[in-house]
Design an enzyme around this catalytic site. Structure first.
Site, PDB file in Angstrom:
ATOM      1  N   LEU A  14       6.377   3.171  -2.443  1.00 31.92           N
ATOM      2  CA  LEU A  14       6.105   4.568  -2.769  1.00 31.92           C
ATOM      3  C   LEU A  14       5.233   5.173  -1.672  1.00 31.92           C
ATOM      4  O   LEU A  14       4.041   5.382  -1.859  1.00 31.92           O
ATOM      5  CB  LEU A  14       5.399   4.613  -4.133  1.00 31.92           C
ATOM      6  CG  LEU A  14       5.524   5.890  -4.961  1.00 31.92           C
ATOM      7  CD1 LEU A  14       6.960   6.360  -5.071  1.00 31.92           C
ATOM      8  CD2 LEU A  14       4.946   5.675  -6.352  1.00 31.92           C
ATOM      9  N   HIS A  15       5.828   5.426  -0.486  1.00 30.67           N
ATOM     10  CA  HIS A  15       5.030   6.034   0.588  1.00 30.67           C
ATOM     11  C   HIS A  15       5.422   7.497   0.762  1.00 30.67           C
ATOM     12  O   HIS A  15       5.960   8.101  -0.161  1.00 30.67           O
ATOM     13  CB  HIS A  15       5.119   5.208   1.873  1.00 30.67           C
ATOM     14  CG  HIS A  15       6.440   5.345   2.576  1.00 30.67           C
ATOM     15  ND1 HIS A  15       6.796   6.503   3.220  1.00 30.67           N
ATOM     16  CD2 HIS A  15       7.461   4.480   2.709  1.00 30.67           C
ATOM     17  CE1 HIS A  15       8.004   6.333   3.724  1.00 30.67           C
ATOM     18  NE2 HIS A  15       8.430   5.120   3.429  1.00 30.67           N
ATOM     19  N   ALA A  16       5.183   8.062   1.948  1.00 32.53           N
ATOM     20  CA  ALA A  16       5.214   9.519   2.116  1.00 32.53           C
ATOM     21  C   ALA A  16       6.378  10.258   1.453  1.00 32.53           C
ATOM     22  O   ALA A  16       6.166  11.058   0.554  1.00 32.53           O
ATOM     23  CB  ALA A  16       5.151   9.868   3.601  1.00 32.53           C
ATOM     24  N   ALA A  19       7.001   9.358  -2.244  1.00 38.51           N
ATOM     25  CA  ALA A  19       5.809   9.793  -2.971  1.00 38.51           C
ATOM     26  C   ALA A  19       5.820  11.308  -3.121  1.00 38.51           C
ATOM     27  O   ALA A  19       5.482  11.849  -4.177  1.00 38.51           O
ATOM     28  CB  ALA A  19       4.547   9.330  -2.244  1.00 38.51           C
TER      29      ALA A  19
END
Lengths: 89, 568
Positions: A14-16, A19
């Site tokens: 769940l990154h940039a 997210a």
């Protein structure tokens, strides 16, 4: 209070970008939505920095909670989102 | 009018930098504002509630600005800008700033402290998260500028063709510049082979780096930029501008006067090729009058990803890169990563000295799986497109390394293997290093860095990195002589190949192909057409006989054909 457990399908966690998509959808609900690891303190699901700092990796389980009218539907939508590989799309 | 080009008039002001992207430009200055930091002597907050209202307003204005820019950006930039806007709107960030205001910090310092709280968390997470710290600090810098009432950092909005001036430009800033509006680029820092220089040349924008006190030039000042000589003239007279325009027109006429494969006056063939770094470069270079690609940098395939790209993913990308060139030549450099540009999936840990560490082929030796996947994908794409694909390894130092690489290339079915000659040791032993290979290619930027022991990212060391340095020319000559003995062709794929005078010298030394930013090809073609091979050999001898870089360049310019020397 509605609650769901789901594992992160995004291949890089769940990154940039994933997210950002998640936070946008959580914010649109207008409810208090939280996300966290099972048994740990949860963070505000409408805070991109909080969600990213969680550092949830691919395959990890997270617990979503929401309060208020329509909470069940909102969580269903978010679970559906996290179950997709957002990076591959 | 010609007099005025030689001596700028007295009311004009001349600043001498280093020309890194040829051509001339004239227009008003747009200053790129530097990053803003919180002042150390900022007054403490006495009314935290009122202060928080201001801080929130600052973050909101940053978010609104980013969202506005997102609307006009392409897909990739749009996603980045939108995600960055979300950071500015983050309630957690606002809350953290509020806490620091309550503790008595001034507004700018509270923003800075809140940003650093999160930056520390992200850095601790490492990998992809750590890279986002740059975006986070960018939001902080913009919000601080907003509370202080100073210009936002970065390139301001402008709508007439202008000359962009900055301390230095980040690669991302250079890449997002609107080609139609940027007449020229001037930086105070930067160097001959800095990313700004390479990108400006790629985009065909005249550029000067190392221009003294450039950031002090008032916005709106009319400046003339000479990307060949490195001269920047403030408030030039009409006559001077006319002179520049005349030269630009002569130059444009010369550039269209020749076409087709590169040839000397007496018909000696020198292949003119493009340096490219991605699919977009390939699509732009493909239709142009050049014989193919002399350097395809493949790093972008790997750097943008958290995990090793699969053979299928790579095949798709390489096919798109090869397709625009039909059956023409495409020379591919295999992955050139190291500790200075670490890969999330092949990080060998930090190194004291990345330029001299486990980079290029040395990394491939530790991770042959990455090299094999890349070679397999290149072979798939070669079969799919019918391009004349040749593969070369970066950072080769010995004959054993070259032989190891060549074997792996052939095992994957690829017909031609070569090596980059950028380590002086490999240049001196080129005859044996090329023994098991099909060709060599001089990477003059790194070759200069390693020959002169001068970091190519150090703008202050530009003079040492000048490819005209006699020692660099000696090493190039040794490599060409070795290749000739081995009966193997030697090319050049560093920026030196795009300098028309140096191109003549390199041809005289025995180089058979020159690869450069596509915008430089026609000038080099024109230069070759005016000189015979014997002329080039004579110019090379002059350059080698000179004791200094400046004298070598001057000696060659003086002896070159007049039709060429008036243009540069």
């Amino acid at each position: 209070m509605a609650q769901r457990t789901v594992s992160i399908a995004s291949s890089v966690g769940l990154h940039a970008r994933p997210a950002a998509i998640f936070v946008e959808q959580a914010s649109q609900s207008g409810l208090d939505v939280e996300i966290g690891r099972p048994g740990e303190d949860a963070v505000d699901a409408t805070s991109i920095l909080g969600v990213m700092a969680l550092g949830a990796k691919h395959g990890e389980e997270v617990v979503l909670t929401a309060e208020g009218e329509g909470a069940e539907e909102v969580l269903d939508g978010l679970v559906e989102l996290l179950s997709r590989d957002l990076d591959a799309e | 009018m010609t007099d005025s080009t030689a001596t700028p008039p007295t009311d004009a002001e001349l600043r001498r930098g280093i020309g890194v992207s040829p051509g001339t430009a004239y227009g008003p200055v747009v200053q790129v504002a530097p990053a803003v930091t919180a002042p150390a002597n900022e007054a403490p907050t006495t009314d935290p509630e009122a202060a928080l209202v201001d801080v929130k307003a600052a973050f909101d204005s940053v978010a609104a600005d980013l969202e506005g820019r997102a609307r006009h950006a392409d897909d990739t930039a749009q996603q980045i800008l939108k995600a960055t806007a979300l950071i500015a709107k983050d309630k957690g960030l606002h809350k953290a700033a509020g806490k620091h205001l309550t503790a008595g910090k001034g507004k700018a310092n509270a923003i800075s402290a809140a940003i650093e709280d999160y930056a520390a968390q992200f850095e601790a997470l490492g990998g992809y998260f750590a890279e986002r710290v740059t975006d986070l600090r960018d939001v902080g810098s913009r919000a601080i500028a907003a509370v202080l009432g100073v210009p936002a950092p970065g390139v301001p909005h402008f709508d007439v063709p202008s000359v962009i001036v900055a301390e230095d430009l980040a690669p991302a800033e250079t890449a997002t510049l609107d080609r139609a509006l940027v007449a020229g680029i001037i930086t105070q820092a930067g160097g001959r082979t800095s990313h700004t220089a390479i990108l400006a040349a790629q985009m065909g924008i005249p550029a000067v780096v190392q221009c003294p006190d450039a950031t002090q030039i008032a916005p709106g000042t009319r400046v003339a930029v000479d990307g060949d000589s490195g001269e920047v003239t403030l408030n030039p007279t009409g006559a001077y501008v006319d002179g520049l325009r005349e030269r630009r027109e002569k130059r444009a006429a010369a550039l269209t006067a020749t076409s087709g494969p590169g040839r000397t006056k007496d018909g000696h063939h020198v292949a003119l090729l493009a340096n490219i770094g991605g699919i977009k470069d390939a699509e732009e270079a493909g239709p142009q009058d050049l014989e193919g690609v002399g350097l395809f940098r493949t790093e972008f395939v790997f750097l943008s990803s958290d995990k090793a790209p699969t053979v299928e993913e790579q095949t798709e990308i390489y096919t798109k890169v090869f397709a625009p060139f039909g059956d023409r030549r495409v020379v591919v450099r295999t992955l050139d990563a190291g500790a200075d540009k670490p890969l999330a999936f092949a990080d060998l840990g930090p190194e004291e000295n990345p330029a001299l560490g486990r980079r290029g082929l040395r990394l491939s030796a530790e991770r042959p799986d990455l090299l094999d996947a890349q070679l397999e994908a290149l072979e798939n794409a070669r079969k799919a497109t019918g391009a004349d694909v040749r593969v070369m390894a970066p950072m080769v130092a010995t004959a054993e390394e070259a032989a190891w690489f060549a074997r792996r290339v052939r095992e994957n079915g690829l017909p031609k293997a070569g090596v980059m000659i950028e380590v002086p040791g490999a240049a001196l032993r080129a005859e044996h290093v090329l023994g098991d290979c099909d060709f060599g290619s001089l990477g003059t930027n790194d070759l200069a860095q390693y020959t002169m022991a001068a970091d190519r990212m150090q703008g202050e060391l530009s003079d040492l990195l000048d490819p005209w340095q006699p020692a660099v020319l000696d090493v190039i000559k040794a490599a060409c002589d070795g290749a000739a003995k081995a009966g193997k062709p030697m090319g050049v794929c560093g920026e030196a190949g795009g300098d028309p005078l140096l191109a003549l010298v390199l041809t005289g030394l025995g180089v058979g192909s020159l690869s450069m930013a596509p915008s430089k090809v026609s000038m080099v073609r024109f230069a070759l057409s005016l000189h015979s091979l014997a002329d080039c050999q004579g110019l090379a001898a002059r350059a080698l006989a000179a004791p200094t870089a400046a004298e070598a360049a001057a000696a060659v310019k003086e002896a070159a054909h007049e039709e060429l020397s008036v243009l540069i």
